[in-house]
Design a protein around this motif. Structure first.
Motif, PDB file in Angstrom:
ATOM      1  N   ALA A 319      30.363  46.369 -28.596  1.00 44.81           N
ATOM      2  CA  ALA A 319      31.022  45.658 -29.765  1.00 44.81           C
ATOM      3  C   ALA A 319      31.140  44.123 -29.837  1.00 44.81           C
ATOM      4  CB  ALA A 319      32.577  46.116 -29.385  1.00 44.81           C
ATOM      5  N   PRO A 320      31.325  43.392 -30.787  1.00 40.38           N
ATOM      6  CA  PRO A 320      31.858  44.232 -32.309  1.00 40.38           C
ATOM      7  C   PRO A 320      30.916  44.772 -33.252  1.00 40.38           C
ATOM      8  CG  PRO A 320      31.730  41.796 -32.454  1.00 40.38           C
ATOM      9  CD  PRO A 320      31.424  42.054 -31.064  1.00 40.38           C
ATOM     10  N   ARG A 321      29.508  44.685 -32.980  1.00 42.18           N
ATOM     11  CA  ARG A 321      28.756  45.241 -33.524  1.00 42.18           C
ATOM     12  C   ARG A 321      28.787  46.529 -33.782  1.00 42.18           C
ATOM     13  NH1 ARG A 321      25.850  46.996 -36.905  1.00 42.18           N
ATOM     14  NH2 ARG A 321      23.498  46.764 -37.245  1.00 42.18           N
ATOM     15  N   LEU A 322      29.042  47.369 -32.804  1.00 34.64           N
ATOM     16  CA  LEU A 322      29.428  48.877 -33.034  1.00 34.64           C
ATOM     17  C   LEU A 322      30.705  49.027 -31.874  1.00 34.64           C
ATOM     18  CD1 LEU A 322      26.098  50.673 -33.124  1.00 34.64           C
ATOM     19  CD2 LEU A 322      27.791  50.583 -34.638  1.00 34.64           C
ATOM     20  N   ARG A 323      31.723  49.629 -32.479  1.00 36.85           N
ATOM     21  CA  ARG A 323      32.799  49.942 -31.567  1.00 36.85           C
ATOM     22  C   ARG A 323      32.857  51.228 -31.213  1.00 36.85           C
ATOM     23  NH1 ARG A 323      36.070  45.411 -31.510  1.00 36.85           N
ATOM     24  NH2 ARG A 323      35.906  43.772 -33.195  1.00 36.85           N
ATOM     25  N   VAL A 324      32.126  52.232 -31.332  1.00 35.31           N
ATOM     26  CA  VAL A 324      31.957  53.490 -30.951  1.00 35.31           C
ATOM     27  C   VAL A 324      30.850  53.811 -30.005  1.00 35.31           C
ATOM     28  CG1 VAL A 324      33.194  54.473 -32.936  1.00 35.31           C
ATOM     29  CG2 VAL A 324      30.862  54.336 -33.031  1.00 35.31           C
ATOM     30  N   ASN A 325      30.736  54.589 -28.971  1.00 35.40           N
ATOM     31  CA  ASN A 325      29.737  54.893 -28.404  1.00 35.40           C
ATOM     32  C   ASN A 325      29.340  53.997 -27.403  1.00 35.40           C
ATOM     33  OD1 ASN A 325      29.979  57.534 -29.201  1.00 35.40           O
ATOM     34  ND2 ASN A 325      28.384  57.340 -30.744  1.00 35.40           N
ATOM     35  N   ASN A 326      30.032  52.830 -27.082  1.00 38.86           N
ATOM     36  CA  ASN A 326      29.851  51.820 -26.355  1.00 38.86           C
ATOM     37  C   ASN A 326      29.323  52.146 -24.828  1.00 38.86           C
ATOM     38  OD1 ASN A 326      32.162  48.915 -27.314  1.00 38.86           O
ATOM     39  ND2 ASN A 326      30.581  49.973 -28.673  1.00 38.86           N
ATOM     40  N   GLY A 327      28.380  51.417 -24.340  1.00 37.74           N
ATOM     41  CA  GLY A 327      27.780  51.806 -23.256  1.00 37.74           C
ATOM     42  C   GLY A 327      26.410  51.009 -22.851  1.00 37.74           C
ATOM     43  N   TYR A 328      25.639  51.358 -21.832  1.00 37.24           N
ATOM     44  CA  TYR A 328      24.487  50.976 -21.539  1.00 37.24           C
ATOM     45  C   TYR A 328      23.425  51.882 -20.943  1.00 37.24           C
ATOM     46  CZ  TYR A 328      25.706  49.782 -16.692  1.00 37.24           C
ATOM     47  OH  TYR A 328      25.927  49.735 -15.549  1.00 37.24           O
ATOM     48  N   LYS A 329      22.060  51.876 -21.048  1.00 40.46           N
ATOM     49  CA  LYS A 329      21.048  52.688 -20.478  1.00 40.46           C
ATOM     50  C   LYS A 329      20.026  51.845 -19.910  1.00 40.46           C
ATOM     51  CE  LYS A 329      21.838  56.350 -24.109  1.00 40.46           C
ATOM     52  NZ  LYS A 329      21.231  56.875 -25.185  1.00 40.46           N
ATOM     53  N   ILE A 330      19.856  52.384 -18.580  1.00 37.30           N
ATOM     54  CA  ILE A 330      18.654  51.838 -18.027  1.00 37.30           C
ATOM     55  C   ILE A 330      17.288  52.643 -18.159  1.00 37.30           C
ATOM     56  CG2 ILE A 330      17.787  50.847 -15.856  1.00 37.30           C
ATOM     57  CD1 ILE A 330      20.479  49.732 -15.041  1.00 37.30           C
ATOM     58  N   TRP A 331      16.325  52.128 -18.451  1.00 42.08           N
ATOM     59  CA  TRP A 331      15.150  52.877 -18.616  1.00 42.08           C
ATOM     60  C   TRP A 331      13.950  52.625 -17.752  1.00 42.08           C
ATOM     61  CZ3 TRP A 331      15.410  56.629 -22.954  1.00 42.08           C
ATOM     62  CH2 TRP A 331      16.205  56.450 -23.694  1.00 42.08           C
ATOM     63  N   HIS A 332      12.858  53.410 -17.611  1.00 41.25           N
ATOM     64  CA  HIS A 332      11.692  52.856 -16.781  1.00 41.25           C
ATOM     65  C   HIS A 332      10.640  52.792 -18.070  1.00 41.25           C
ATOM     66  CE1 HIS A 332       7.815  52.852 -14.886  1.00 41.25           C
ATOM     67  NE2 HIS A 332       8.511  52.267 -13.572  1.00 41.25           N
TER      68      HIS A 332
END
Length: 523
Positions: A319-332
């Motif tokens: 947020a505030p770019r997107l206020r839904v489905n906020n979260g993070y992911k870690i990838w290889h």
């Protein structure tokens, strides 16, 4: 993924104030961070509205009167020994955080922006002066504090069509890339204005980077070795190309849905991504061998960052770019999703970042192509089907594309050649390779060639590929006409009365055969 690695991602909620480097906080506005009071209309000095604070002690080191909202933020060198600020046709330099004394001034009429070089001494600065009254805009490079005299500039590059610029230093501070932008494209080709890319080196060399596809420049990034850069540009589907320091193309990644590029900290991996209004598709490339490693998809991502170890990737929806489905992911980088965190529905994620490390802490490792194991289930994005009107829903789907996708292409010169091939030479080379491949295919299929009816001349159905679409089209049309003539001759032999125009077609058979033979001999 172990707990220690997960701790590298530190999440922060709340609106963060603008922090310049590690020990100074810049506050714009007399009352609230991020705001600025208007100066007095009567021309008096007014109230200082720009404050510099020591973060450790909270002490206000200096207050300034800042009249312009554009390019207001001071800039520090990496070692924080010098600080620079743009003030009324001048760039003011302060040393050792002593803001009561201006150590040096760079005076240029109507100077609009500046950018300090990364790294330690000797410091360099790039300054931009917009054009006016028919004069071109220009960017000049200086070495601090040598600003006096007409020969003081290390390099100068002038250009038209520039309402604003973005200046990008490479890590070694030997060259700058300048993205020049106009608010309006006078040719009408683009709603978003016009952009050009320029290269300026501290040794005085400069050039315009020739981009083969028209359209906006979405992103330009230097690799960590400062030996090449990647540009993402052109109307969608966008192209991505790696250039060397001579601004010659080294590798063309073709076209695809992308608008951003990210080199790994060691510079051996490049990620091309399509974020924002695109679906979040990523292409992970080995840039030493120019080989595709993986193609993960991080939908709705608003943030991307490489881990300092050069192996893990962080994507986030903030947020505030997107206020839904906020979260993070870690990838290889091999495409495996190793960790996922979703913010509860009553909360918002405003920022996420890796724990910083000094350069050299993590050595570069051999690139892998096999996806690493992960306990997190992969998320296959739902592919949206194209809308079909009711009248076509029970009919077979036809494969049609709005754009022809261009495949990746190595642009490096052949052994023994100093320069890369020109566009014409590349086109001729592709024709030659297509012609050679067609001949090899024809030889391999010669053993299974079908029996040709005696009534049809052999040279009217023999397959030939010239490599030139226009020639192939002419050959195809001639064969079609000759086949129709053969059918008319068969009808006449069976006793059918032919029309006058049909008889005229038969009379053209000899000329058509000669024309076909000439075309096939030229292949």
């Amino acid at each position: 993924m172990d707990h220690h690695t997960l701790q590298k991602a530190q999440c922060f909620q709340g609106n963060l104030e603008k922090i310049a480097k590690s020990t100074h906080l810049v506050r714009m506005g007399h009352c609230l961070p991020g705001t600025m009071e208007k100066t007095s209309k009567d021309g008096t000095a007014g109230v200082p509205n720009l404050q510099l604070y020591d973060v450790k002690t909270g002490t206000c080191l200096k207050s300034f009167i800042q009249k312009k909202m554009q390019n207001w933020c001071p800039s520090w060198s990496d070692d924080e020994i010098i600080c620079a600020r743009n003030v009324n046709n001048e760039v003011h330099f302060f040393e050792n955080n002593n803001f009561n004394t201006i150590a040096n001034k760079l005076h240029l009429q109507k100077v609009n922006d500046f950018n300090l070089s990364p790294g330690s001494q000797p410091y360099k600065v790039a300054v931009y002066v917009p054009g006016s009254k028919g004069a071109p805009s220009f960017v000049r490079l200086y070495q601090y504090p040598n600003f006096a005299g007409p020969q003081a500039a290390l390099a100068n590059k002038s250009f038209f069509k520039a309402d604003k610029v973005t200046m990008l230093w490479n890590k070694k501070a030997t060259a700058v890339l300048v993205i020049a932008s106009t608010d309006v494209d006078k040719t009408g080709a683009s709603y978003y204005g016009e952009q050009t890319l320029h290269y300026i080196a501290t040794n005085g060399e400069s050039a315009v980077v020739q981009l083969p596809k028209n359209g906006p420049i979405y992103d330009v990034v230097w690799n960590s070795g400062s030996t090449e850069f990647c540009a993402v540009y052109g109307f969608m589907p966008a192209k991505a190309t790696v250039f060397n320091l001579k601004c010659d193309p080294v590798f063309d990644f073709g076209t695809g849905p992308r608008n951003a590029a990210f080199y790994s900290p060691h510079g051996h991996i490049l990620v091309l991504a399509g974020f924002g209004n695109l679906r979040g598709q990523m292409e992970v490339w080995d840039v030493k061998n120019y080989k595709l490693i993986s193609k993960p998809v991080a939908s709705d991502s608003t943030y991307f960052a490489w881990c300092p170890d050069g192996e893990h990737i962080l994507t986030a929806t903030c947020a505030p770019r997107l206020r839904v489905n906020n979260g993070y992911k870690i990838w290889h980088y091999t495409g495996s999703l190793l960790h996922k965190y979703d913010v509860p529905s009553n909360g918002e994620l405003w920022q996420v970042s890796w724990q910083p490390f000094l350069d050299g802490v993590f050595p570069a490792k051999t690139i892998m192509y096999q996806a690493v194991p992960s306990e997190v289930p992969s998320e296959e994005p739902k592919v949206a089907t194209a809308y079909r009107p009711p009248a076509l829903r029970n009919k077979p789907v036809t494969n049609s594309k709005l754009h022809e996708d261009e495949p990746p292409q190595n642009m490096k010169p052949h052994p023994g050649s100093d320069k890369p091939l020109s566009k014409t030479a590349l086109k001729n080379q592709r024709k030659h390779e297509a012609k050679k491949a067609a001949k090899q295919e024809a030889r391999s299929d010669s053993a299974s060639t079908p029996v040709i009816p005696q009534s049809v001349p052999r040279n009217t159905i023999t397959q030939s590929v010239s490599g030139d679409p226009e020639v192939d089209k002419k050959i195809k049309n001639l064969k079609k006409k000759l086949k129709a003539i053969e059918q008319l001759k068969e009808q006449a032999a069976s006793g059918k009365q032919l029309e006058k125009n049909q008889l005229e077609k038969i009379q053209k058979e000899t000329a058509l055969l000669r024309e076909l033979e000439d075309l096939e001999l030229g292949i």
